[in-house]
Motif scaffolding. Structure first.
Motif, PDB file in Angstrom:
ATOM      1  N   TRP A  70      -6.510  -1.359  -3.108  1.00 45.63           N
ATOM      2  CA  TRP A  70      -7.162  -1.701  -4.375  1.00 45.63           C
ATOM      3  C   TRP A  70      -8.154  -0.615  -4.771  1.00 45.63           C
ATOM      4  CZ3 TRP A  70      -4.274  -4.631  -6.913  1.00 45.63           C
ATOM      5  CH2 TRP A  70      -3.482  -5.575  -6.249  1.00 45.63           C
ATOM      6  N   GLY A 123       0.801  -1.217   0.000  1.00 46.69           N
ATOM      7  CA  GLY A 123       0.000   0.000   0.000  1.00 46.69           C
ATOM      8  C   GLY A 123       0.834   1.267   0.000  1.00 46.69           C
ATOM      9  N   ARG A 127       2.381  -7.828   9.541  1.00 44.31           N
ATOM     10  CA  ARG A 127       3.390  -7.393   8.582  1.00 44.31           C
ATOM     11  C   ARG A 127       4.801  -7.622   9.133  1.00 44.31           C
ATOM     12  NH1 ARG A 127       3.016  -2.571   4.574  1.00 44.31           N
ATOM     13  NH2 ARG A 127       0.790  -2.836   4.905  1.00 44.31           N
ATOM     14  N   THR A 134      -5.159 -12.908  10.058  1.00 42.85           N
ATOM     15  CA  THR A 134      -4.269 -11.787   9.793  1.00 42.85           C
ATOM     16  C   THR A 134      -2.847 -12.200  10.098  1.00 42.85           C
ATOM     17  OG1 THR A 134      -5.998 -10.305  10.497  1.00 42.85           O
ATOM     18  CG2 THR A 134      -3.793  -9.376  10.358  1.00 42.85           C
ATOM     19  N   SER A 149      -3.546  -0.422   2.993  1.00 45.09           N
ATOM     20  CA  SER A 149      -3.465  -1.697   2.269  1.00 45.09           C
ATOM     21  C   SER A 149      -4.856  -2.309   2.179  1.00 45.09           C
ATOM     22  CB  SER A 149      -2.494  -2.643   2.965  1.00 45.09           C
ATOM     23  OG  SER A 149      -3.015  -3.079   4.193  1.00 45.09           O
ATOM     24  N   GLY A 150      -4.927  -3.444   1.552  1.00 44.47           N
ATOM     25  CA  GLY A 150      -6.214  -4.134   1.406  1.00 44.47           C
ATOM     26  C   GLY A 150      -7.185  -3.339   0.557  1.00 44.47           C
ATOM     27  N   LEU A 151      -8.347  -3.058   1.118  1.00 43.48           N
ATOM     28  CA  LEU A 151      -9.398  -2.353   0.381  1.00 43.48           C
ATOM     29  C   LEU A 151      -8.925  -0.977  -0.080  1.00 43.48           C
ATOM     30  CD1 LEU A 151     -12.202  -3.385  -0.225  1.00 43.48           C
ATOM     31  CD2 LEU A 151     -13.071  -2.021   1.678  1.00 43.48           C
ATOM     32  N   THR A 158      -5.427  -3.446  11.494  1.00 45.35           N
ATOM     33  CA  THR A 158      -5.450  -2.656  10.256  1.00 45.35           C
ATOM     34  C   THR A 158      -4.104  -2.738   9.544  1.00 45.35           C
ATOM     35  OG1 THR A 158      -6.948  -1.115  11.342  1.00 45.35           O
ATOM     36  CG2 THR A 158      -5.833  -0.321   9.375  1.00 45.35           C
ATOM     37  N   ASP A 159      -4.167  -2.828   8.250  1.00 43.05           N
ATOM     38  CA  ASP A 159      -2.932  -2.873   7.439  1.00 43.05           C
ATOM     39  C   ASP A 159      -1.970  -3.943   7.950  1.00 43.05           C
ATOM     40  OD1 ASP A 159      -3.796  -0.929   5.769  1.00 43.05           O
ATOM     41  OD2 ASP A 159      -1.999   0.302   5.931  1.00 43.05           O
ATOM     42  N   GLN A 160      -2.473  -5.135   8.133  1.00 38.31           N
ATOM     43  CA  GLN A 160      -1.673  -6.276   8.604  1.00 38.31           C
ATOM     44  C   GLN A 160      -0.955  -5.944   9.910  1.00 38.31           C
ATOM     45  OE1 GLN A 160       0.003  -6.023   4.674  1.00 38.31           O
ATOM     46  NE2 GLN A 160       0.125  -8.239   4.706  1.00 38.31           N
ATOM     47  N   ARG A 170      -5.159   3.970   6.915  1.00 34.98           N
ATOM     48  CA  ARG A 170      -5.254   2.643   6.290  1.00 34.98           C
ATOM     49  C   ARG A 170      -4.765   2.766   4.848  1.00 34.98           C
ATOM     50  NH1 ARG A 170      -9.023  -1.460   7.347  1.00 34.98           N
ATOM     51  NH2 ARG A 170      -9.924  -0.109   8.924  1.00 34.98           N
ATOM     52  N   TRP A 211      -7.863   7.079   4.727  1.00 34.94           N
ATOM     53  CA  TRP A 211      -7.426   6.138   3.684  1.00 34.94           C
ATOM     54  C   TRP A 211      -6.298   6.806   2.908  1.00 34.94           C
ATOM     55  CZ3 TRP A 211     -11.143   2.493   0.781  1.00 34.94           C
ATOM     56  CH2 TRP A 211     -11.951   1.801   1.713  1.00 34.94           C
TER      57      TRP A 211
END
Lengths: 389, 471
Positions: B368, B40, B206, B203, B363-365, B278-280, B361, B418
């Motif tokens: 993408w 991310g 990271r 999860t 990464s993830g949603l 959140t965010d791994q 946040r 975000w």
């Protein structure tokens, strides 16, 4: 001598954790692990059972001189901690340890808050001798296994015991000890062996320096992967085996011959009159005059014939296919499949063996072929059978 | 039927710019995709821009009213007359003094991974033993001497006294270290267990480590819990993410900030754990002003009158972070826009971020979503390019979309938190603009050539001057 080579880890030994548990004990077993004294049953804050268990713990503490202090915590719900009640419970328990012979100066009591919702209980933690880092821990032991700083002061050791740099580890006739080194490597000292634990330094980026001195007998080593510049050496009177691979055996014979068998990876054999690399599947030896022999192939693993399974009223006759070049066979029978504890070793001239005096229960067995010069080959597959009279 | 080369060039030319524009857009989307796939935003192209934005443009974290840093500073070391590390006896005094002020929690940026020195204690024990063995302790004077020696030895056992102080305090969270390959080796915990692992199903944190190191067992047992002190340092040496959870052998362990938050707010445990994931387990941090955290020197805590009103106001009911800030002793951590920040302050920022749900946040949603947003911006530009009749109009569209993209990314970061990739869309727009400019230039050139050919033809067919008109 420096050995800086890439390390490979191909095979990892699986073993059960160090336990010293006996369900018949007042605590349901006592385990010294990571600075905590774990009892088989939760320890109630007070009561006759608790007192009996603490007395048993005191005996275990007295048998471990490396433990320098013990902290006893009474974790009680808040309602039971009011006005110093929690600390009073902890101090009363500490008095049991003192009365059982643990020096008062080494016992302290605290009353930290309990985890909400959990019943009150006693917990114990200890501090070991600080100046020396633990080099290894006895993961499994069968037979007479003792250790100490000088040969005259060796004390019996059991699974879970810590070993420090410079200590001697001794195995008696038919005994065997498996060590978990602090760097993650595994070392097995076979019967009638003596090993001195030398330096063990752990540095950043997985770099490490491990030095063991084999005074007598045979060690089997599974070296953990290490970083660039790592050193892992097993020294004997006449040679040094520097690890460049993962799994090997070193033997120091009474006649001054040092024998190396590399099962996996590559190991450097250093002697007075030359050195050579011995790759997996080969063995070599350094003679008393310091000369090394060219590597020779190790004998293949014997193929097991019978029994491969089943239940027998008495110990069955063990049979296997003969291996070309084998002068004798080493037959190992153990209670666990990792051959870490309770191992019995027998020699057989032919490809069969009548095992005497095997008790009831499950037994695992394997065979290794030995050539005319004593080089031990690859171990066979492991099979199991049950004895039910 | 044959076609001339000029005709085929005319037929193919409208397609070529579209293909190149699509390639330009693809580069932008691919960059956003790479950023998403590598954890991310901010991607490596936009770290500097992100640091500027987060340290200067995003709203700062409000000054904390209920956190305080008790620092082992140069003055504390000078007053105590000790060198670092402080003795266990001093630490025991410090925790007792802190407990007297009734703080809500004490988070300690220190790991007591080795027992304190015991040589003097062992000598004293030997003397005591000799006293008893000789029979002197059975006489009144000898018994008094033995009792006095025993009491002194008991008092001198720093580890035991520190354990007592931690237990009396009731809310001390000790530091621990996840042993990654790049850090100096500490003795790992043999069972690898700090306390109770975090339930973070599905999860994988990271930050992954091979083992866990912590304080000696009696201190861990006496303290409330332990939390890791590790930081996630990016390749350029800047700390942008805080690892609330660390993975070791398939289990997750809490950081100092998360362990403290779980102690302070047990009723919010589930939501705190979800936020920390959140965010791994390592979200981006919002940053405070440099003087965000009030400080009290350990010297004042130890030497002030316990009934001091000033100390009471500074510490009572507060979350106290304890760490070293003395010159040359604390880690030189670099945050975006701030250098040489003591690590203990970063744990405090992280706790404040977590409890106020100010985590960013990416990464993830969010990652993408950033890819989709980049694609949408570039698609819109492609459509506008086709409709625009002049290069000026295309330029205006590019500038407008860039500003809209900037505004959207800025708003998403400032409000819902975000962090979307910024630069990939700009790179895509730039490439598409270049392609469009070149294509329009070529088309202009072709039109000029055609006109020139026309003009060359026209003079040949122009009406001649009427005869006799000039005569």
């Amino acid at each position: 001598m420096k050995r800086a080579a890439p390390w490979m880890m191909v095979w990892v030994l699986q073993a059960t954790p160090a336990l010293a548990v006996d369900a018949g004990e007042p605590c349901g077993g006592v385990r010294f692990e990571s600075g905590r004294i774990e009892t088989g049953r939760p320890l109630a804050p007070k009561g006759p059972e608790t007192e009996a268990c603490l007395k048993h713990v005191a005996e275990a503490l007295k048998a471990r001189p490396a433990i320098r202090s013990v902290t006893l915590a009474a974790r009680l719900p808040d309602a039971e901690r009011l006005d110093g009640q929690g600390l009073a419970v902890a101090k009363a328990a500490a008095e049991v340890l003192v009365a059982a012979g643990v020096p008062r100066t080494r016992v302290s009591a605290v009353a930290p808050p309990a985890v909400p919702g959990e019943p009150g209980q006693l917990q114990l933690a200890y501090v070991e001798r600080p100046a020396q880092p633990v080099v290894a821990r006895l993961r499994a032991a069968s037979g007479d296994v003792s250790a100490g700083t000088v040969p005259a002061e060796l004390r019996p050791r059991t699974t879970g015991d810590a070993l420090y740099a410079g200590e001697l580890l001794l195995t008696g006739k038919g005994a065997r000890a498996e060590l978990a080194l602090a760097d993650g490597s595994t070392v097995r000292l076979m019967e009638d062996g003596m090993l001195r634990l030398g330096a063990l330094e752990l540095m950043a980026n997985l770099r490490r320096k491990v030095q063991l001195e084999l005074l007598r007998g045979t060690v089997e080593t599974v070296a953990a992967p290490g970083g660039e510049g790592s050193i892992f050496e097993v020294r004997t009177r006449g040679a040094v085996a520097g690890v460049r691979g993962t799994q090997f055996r070193v033997s120091a014979q009474e006649d001054g011959i040092s024998r190396l068998e590399t099962l996996e990876g590559r190991v450097g054999l250093i002697a007075k009159k030359g050195d050579l690399d011995v790759v997996g599947g080969y063995g070599s030896r350094a003679m008393p005059d310091g000369a090394t022999e060219p590597p020779r192939p190790l004998l293949v693993a014997p193929t097991m014939v019978d029994p491969r399974d089943g239940t027998f009223p008495v110990a069955p006759k063990l049979t296997w296919a003969a291996v070309s070049g084998a002068r004798r066979y080493r037959v190992e029978v153990a209670r666990t499949a990792d051959f870490g504890a309770g191992v019995r070793t027998y020699d057989a001239r032919g490809a069969e063996l009548e095992v005497p005096d095997l008790g009831e229960g499950k037994w695992f067995w394997r065979v290794l072929a030995v050539d005319a010069d004593g080089f031990i080959g690859f171990p066979s597959k492991i099979f199991a059978f049950d004895v039910r009279p | 039927m044959s076609t001339s080369p000029a005709e085929s060039a005319r037929r193919s030319s409208p397609r070529r710019p579209a293909v190149f524009r699509a390639l330009g857009a693809l580069v932008g989307v691919a960059l956003a995709g790479v950023t998403a796939a590598t954890g991310g935003a901010p991607g490596f192209l936009e770290r500097g821009l992100y640091d500027q934005a987060v340290s200067r443009w995003l709203p700062e974290v409000p000054r904390s009213a209920d956190m305080v840093l008790v620092e082992v500073d140069d003055r504390a070391l000078a007053t105590l007359g000790e060198r670092w590390p402080l003795s266990r006896a001093t630490w025991a005094r410090a925790f007792r003094a802190l407990a007297a002020q009734r703080p809500a929690a004490v988070a300690v940026d220190v790991i007591f991974d080795q027992p304190g020195p015991r040589e003097a204690l062992e000598l004293g024990e030997d003397v005591l033993e000799a006293l008893r063995t000789s029979g002197l302790a059975e006489q009144p004077a000898g018994a008094a001497l033995a009792a006095d020696l025993e009491a002194r030895l008991h008092a001198q056992d720093g580890d035991a006294r520190l354990a007592e102080a931690l237990a009396e305090s009731g809310g001390v969270i000790l530091g621990a270290a996840a042993l990654t390959e790049d850090m100096p080796v500490m003795p790992p915990l043999e069972d690898g267990a700090l306390d109770t692992p975090l339930p973070l199903p599905g999860t994988a944190p990271r930050l992954q480590a091979r083992a866990m190191a912590g304080s000696i067992a009696p201190l861990r047992m006496a303290a409330r819990s332990s939390g890791t002190l590790n930081m996630l340092v990016d390749g350029d040496g800047v700390i942008r993410r805080y690892p609330y959870a660390v993975g070791v052998g398939g289990r997750a362990w809490p950081s100092l900030a998360l362990a403290t938050a779980l102690h302070l707010m047990p009723e919010r445990a589930a939501s705190l754990r979800a936020l920390a994931a959140t965010d791994q387990g390592a979200p981006l941090m919002r940053l405070p002003a440099p003087d965000w955290l009030p400080r009290v020197s350990l010297a004042d805590v130890l030497h002030a009158d316990p009934a001091s009103v000033g100390l009471d106001l500074a510490l009572r009911g507060k979350t106290v972070f304890v760490g070293v800030t003395a010159m040359g002793l604390h880690g030189q951590s670099t945050l975006p826009g701030q250098v040489a920040v003591p690590g203990v302050e970063i744990h405090a920022f992280a706790l404040d971020n977590l409890r106020s749900e100010r985590l960013l946040r990416s990464s993830g949603l969010a990652a993408w979503g950033g890819v989709l947003e980049t694609a949408a911006v570039l698609l819109a530009f492609a459509v506008l390019c086709r409709r625009s009749r002049s290069l000026g109009a295309v330029l205006r569209a590019a500038v407008l979309l860039s500003l809209l993209h900037l505004a959207l990314v800025g708003w998403l970061a400032a409000d819902p938190g975000w962090v979307l990739p910024l630069v990939p869309a700009w790179v895509g727009l730039g490439l598409m603009l270049v392609v469009d400019s070149v294509a329009r230039g070529e088309e202009l050139g072709q039109q000029r050539s055609a006109l020139r050919r026309l003009f060359v033809r026209y003079p040949q067919g122009a009406p001649e001057t009427p005869p006799g008109s000039g005569q």
